[in-house]
Write a protein that holds these residues in place. Sequence first.
Motif, PDB file in Angstrom:
ATOM      1  N   ALA A  49       0.833  -1.213   0.000  1.00 54.57           N
ATOM      2  CA  ALA A  49       0.000   0.000   0.000  1.00 54.57           C
ATOM      3  C   ALA A  49       0.863   1.257   0.000  1.00 54.57           C
ATOM      4  O   ALA A  49       0.571   2.232  -0.716  1.00 54.57           O
ATOM      5  N   ALA A  50       1.946   1.246   0.797  1.00 53.45           N
ATOM      6  CA  ALA A  50       2.851   2.401   0.824  1.00 53.45           C
ATOM      7  C   ALA A  50       3.531   2.588  -0.522  1.00 53.45           C
ATOM      8  O   ALA A  50       3.653   3.722  -1.027  1.00 53.45           O
ATOM      9  N   ALA A  51       3.987   1.498  -1.118  1.00 50.71           N
ATOM     10  CA  ALA A  51       4.665   1.577  -2.407  1.00 50.71           C
ATOM     11  C   ALA A  51       3.723   2.048  -3.504  1.00 50.71           C
ATOM     12  O   ALA A  51       4.092   2.863  -4.369  1.00 50.71           O
ATOM     13  N   LYS A  52       2.493   1.553  -3.475  1.00 49.62           N
ATOM     14  CA  LYS A  52       1.515   1.949  -4.492  1.00 49.62           C
ATOM     15  C   LYS A  52       1.172   3.432  -4.353  1.00 49.62           C
ATOM     16  O   LYS A  52       1.070   4.160  -5.349  1.00 49.62           O
ATOM     17  N   ARG A  53       1.006   3.894  -3.105  1.00 48.37           N
ATOM     18  CA  ARG A  53       0.702   5.304  -2.877  1.00 48.37           C
ATOM     19  C   ARG A  53       1.849   6.185  -3.367  1.00 48.37           C
ATOM     20  O   ARG A  53       1.637   7.218  -4.016  1.00 48.37           O
ATOM     21  N   ALA A  54       3.084   5.764  -3.070  1.00 48.72           N
ATOM     22  CA  ALA A  54       4.247   6.535  -3.519  1.00 48.72           C
ATOM     23  C   ALA A  54       4.322   6.564  -5.044  1.00 48.72           C
ATOM     24  O   ALA A  54       4.699   7.587  -5.637  1.00 48.72           O
ATOM     25  N   PHE A  55       3.947   5.467  -5.683  1.00 51.25           N
ATOM     26  CA  PHE A  55       4.023   5.407  -7.137  1.00 51.25           C
ATOM     27  C   PHE A  55       3.004   6.347  -7.777  1.00 51.25           C
ATOM     28  O   PHE A  55       3.320   7.067  -8.745  1.00 51.25           O
ATOM     29  N   HIS A  56       1.791   6.379  -7.251  1.00 51.30           N
ATOM     30  CA  HIS A  56       0.732   7.165  -7.884  1.00 51.30           C
ATOM     31  C   HIS A  56       0.702   8.625  -7.419  1.00 51.30           C
ATOM     32  O   HIS A  56       0.295   9.506  -8.175  1.00 51.30           O
ATOM     33  N   GLU A  57       1.130   8.882  -6.179  1.00 50.30           N
ATOM     34  CA  GLU A  57       1.001  10.226  -5.624  1.00 50.30           C
ATOM     35  C   GLU A  57       2.342  10.948  -5.452  1.00 50.30           C
ATOM     36  O   GLU A  57       2.373  12.173  -5.332  1.00 50.30           O
ATOM     37  N   GLY A  83       4.883   0.005 -11.817  1.00 48.79           N
ATOM     38  CA  GLY A  83       4.171   0.122 -10.544  1.00 48.79           C
ATOM     39  C   GLY A  83       5.014  -0.374  -9.398  1.00 48.79           C
ATOM     40  O   GLY A  83       6.142   0.078  -9.201  1.00 48.79           O
ATOM     41  N   VAL A  84       4.493  -1.335  -8.652  1.00 45.24           N
ATOM     42  CA  VAL A  84       5.178  -1.895  -7.490  1.00 45.24           C
ATOM     43  C   VAL A  84       5.901  -3.172  -7.919  1.00 45.24           C
ATOM     44  O   VAL A  84       5.260  -4.133  -8.368  1.00 45.24           O
ATOM     45  N   ALA A  85       7.213  -3.189  -7.754  1.00 42.09           N
ATOM     46  CA  ALA A  85       8.013  -4.371  -8.082  1.00 42.09           C
ATOM     47  C   ALA A  85       8.316  -5.144  -6.801  1.00 42.09           C
ATOM     48  O   ALA A  85       8.789  -4.565  -5.815  1.00 42.09           O
ATOM     49  N   GLY A  86       8.028  -6.426  -6.801  1.00 42.16           N
ATOM     50  CA  GLY A  86       8.368  -7.300  -5.688  1.00 42.16           C
ATOM     51  C   GLY A  86       9.719  -7.945  -5.953  1.00 42.16           C
ATOM     52  O   GLY A  86       9.904  -8.604  -6.983  1.00 42.16           O
ATOM     53  N   LEU A  87      10.674  -7.753  -5.040  1.00 40.20           N
ATOM     54  CA  LEU A  87      12.039  -8.244  -5.215  1.00 40.20           C
ATOM     55  C   LEU A  87      12.338  -9.259  -4.123  1.00 40.20           C
ATOM     56  O   LEU A  87      12.284  -8.939  -2.932  1.00 40.20           O
ATOM     57  N   ILE A  88      12.652 -10.487  -4.516  1.00 44.41           N
ATOM     58  CA  ILE A  88      12.933 -11.562  -3.561  1.00 44.41           C
ATOM     59  C   ILE A  88      14.354 -12.040  -3.814  1.00 44.41           C
ATOM     60  O   ILE A  88      14.674 -12.517  -4.911  1.00 44.41           O
ATOM     61  N   THR A  89      15.212 -11.902  -2.811  1.00 46.41           N
ATOM     62  CA  THR A  89      16.652 -12.080  -3.017  1.00 46.41           C
ATOM     63  C   THR A  89      17.203 -13.226  -2.179  1.00 46.41           C
ATOM     64  O   THR A  89      16.636 -13.592  -1.151  1.00 46.41           O
ATOM     65  N   PRO A  90      18.352 -13.794  -2.583  1.00 46.66           N
ATOM     66  CA  PRO A  90      18.932 -14.955  -1.921  1.00 46.66           C
ATOM     67  C   PRO A  90      19.918 -14.566  -0.828  1.00 46.66           C
ATOM     68  O   PRO A  90      20.181 -13.383  -0.597  1.00 46.66           O
ATOM     69  N   TRP A  91      20.493 -15.591  -0.186  1.00 42.17           N
ATOM     70  CA  TRP A  91      21.350 -15.369   0.977  1.00 42.17           C
ATOM     71  C   TRP A  91      22.836 -15.452   0.675  1.00 42.17           C
ATOM     72  O   TRP A  91      23.651 -15.224   1.554  1.00 42.17           O
ATOM     73  N   ASN A  92      23.235 -15.753  -0.540  1.00 43.52           N
ATOM     74  CA  ASN A  92      24.673 -15.998  -0.744  1.00 43.52           C
ATOM     75  C   ASN A  92      25.490 -14.705  -0.854  1.00 43.52           C
ATOM     76  O   ASN A  92      26.556 -14.597  -0.249  1.00 43.52           O
ATOM     77  N   THR A  93      25.023 -13.720  -1.591  1.00 43.88           N
ATOM     78  CA  THR A  93      25.660 -12.391  -1.582  1.00 43.88           C
ATOM     79  C   THR A  93      24.523 -11.379  -1.483  1.00 43.88           C
ATOM     80  O   THR A  93      24.197 -10.686  -2.450  1.00 43.88           O
ATOM     81  N   PRO A  94      23.901 -11.274  -0.312  1.00 45.43           N
ATOM     82  CA  PRO A  94      22.608 -10.593  -0.223  1.00 45.43           C
ATOM     83  C   PRO A  94      22.618  -9.135  -0.662  1.00 45.43           C
ATOM     84  O   PRO A  94      21.799  -8.741  -1.503  1.00 45.43           O
ATOM     85  N   PHE A  95      23.503  -8.324  -0.121  1.00 43.45           N
ATOM     86  CA  PHE A  95      23.461  -6.887  -0.405  1.00 43.45           C
ATOM     87  C   PHE A  95      23.719  -6.619  -1.885  1.00 43.45           C
ATOM     88  O   PHE A  95      23.024  -5.817  -2.505  1.00 43.45           O
TER      89      PHE A  95
END
Length: 514
Positions: free
Chosen positions: A73-81, A167-179
């Motif tokens: 909801a926060a990401a969507k609001r930031a994207f549109h407003e 719009g809102v991109a969902g990013l799911i990342t792994p643990w081997n080189t996280p940052f």
Amino acid sequence: MMTQSADQTPSAEIRDAAAPAPAGLPAPIQHYIDAEFVDSADGETFDVINPVTNETYIQASAGKKEDVDRAVAAAKRAFHEGPWSSMLPRERSRVLHKIADLVEERGARLAELESFDTGLPITQALGQGRRAAENFRFFADLIVAQADDTYKVPGRQINYVNRKPIGVAGLITPWNTPFMLESWKLAPALATGNSVVLKPAEFTPLSAGLWAGIFEEAGLPRGVFNLVNGIGEQAGDALVKHPEVPLISFTGESSTGQLIFANAAPHLKGLSMELGGKSPAIVFADADLEAAINATIFGVFSLNGERCTAGSRILVERSIYDEFVERYAAQAERVRIGYPHQPETEVGALVHPEHFEKVMSYVELGKTEGRLVAGGGRPEGFEAGNFIQPTVFADVPHTARIFQEEIFGPVVAITPFDTEEEALQLANDTKYGLAAYIWTNDLKRSHNFAQAVEAGMVWLNSNNVRDLRTPFGGVKASGLGHEGGYRSIDFYTDQQAVHINLGEVHNPVFGKAD
């Protein structure tokens, strides 16, 4: 939650030798939603384990559907407003360059957190920070230089392409080189004007919290970046299934990718998935043997062997096979195992006891499938934690599980071949197709073999050195889609074709009056 087993309780000597937990850690690690650090809505947390001692050193907020809903909801609001999605590319570029500056300035702190949380050697963790900054600089420049297609028919029509953030991109990342892998997704998603919700791997949530302060100081508007920690089956699943998240970029195991594919299908989401690998390194008799050995040692044992592009199957022409195995095994035995914070360490601790047990099960299996020539167990003096010797098996048949299945640890299988045709057959004989490494001084063979091998990326007489302009991704079970360079711009934007008539309107007329 996995806990320290009784027979691996770390001794006082282990505790003394291991690095202390970094100072100034939050308690617990929190989510970051709409520019605020917050606990989970239900207050639940999960344990985060030190891979050197396998003892819990901190808790992290356990995100679930309600937390993901708030973040979206926060990401969507930031994207549109908010201003971010409508900013000129040059304005976004300035923010991204500032982000890169801050990542570089905080490189020592980043490496400290990353090394402690993942077990990566500190020198390699420092390198990941530099690469993260480079990712942001690259996309900061690319969006300013971006050129879109225009097609002209003089005097009649112009056709051009608009690119718009989705719009809102969902990013799911792994643990081997996280940052670093978070930066790989965050940089292009933000550069193109999207808002994001990041779900980092539950094994390694520590460094992800640094993004919040970096983005705030760089001037990223409120709500554009959101972070939800949690277990994949809860937080990750809620993000994938959320109807207002049109894009999912995922890096991780192929089996998890299959689940994401199925769960995203009802919403027809855009998907980019970089999955597992069992990449071959093919060494021909005319290769520079020393260079090939050095590169293939690094390719499978750097990052503790926890890398998707590891050349974990080495195929060697029979005329040089015995010499290669002897030299490779001797060099693997000399790889320096140590505590992650020590600068001389080349292989540290695997990320988590669950993963340690998985890799060790393959080591034991390998003793029945191949000839053990180096390593094969826990190194002396490291009776606790997730330490495994660099392990080398020779004479491994193509039917062996250690030849076919991704181990994701410091374990390599070496197999001989007699002809170029056999080498190609062996190289392609897995369900994976991420990377391949070819070592030969025959120019014609190198290019023809590269074209025939089933891999999304090929390196000729080189280890894994990637130009950020090139596509990254695999074929078969190794992935869906490509990112990197313009491919990332394609994924994170909608492309709209606009057609303008410049002359007489020319079309058939239906229902014309007499």
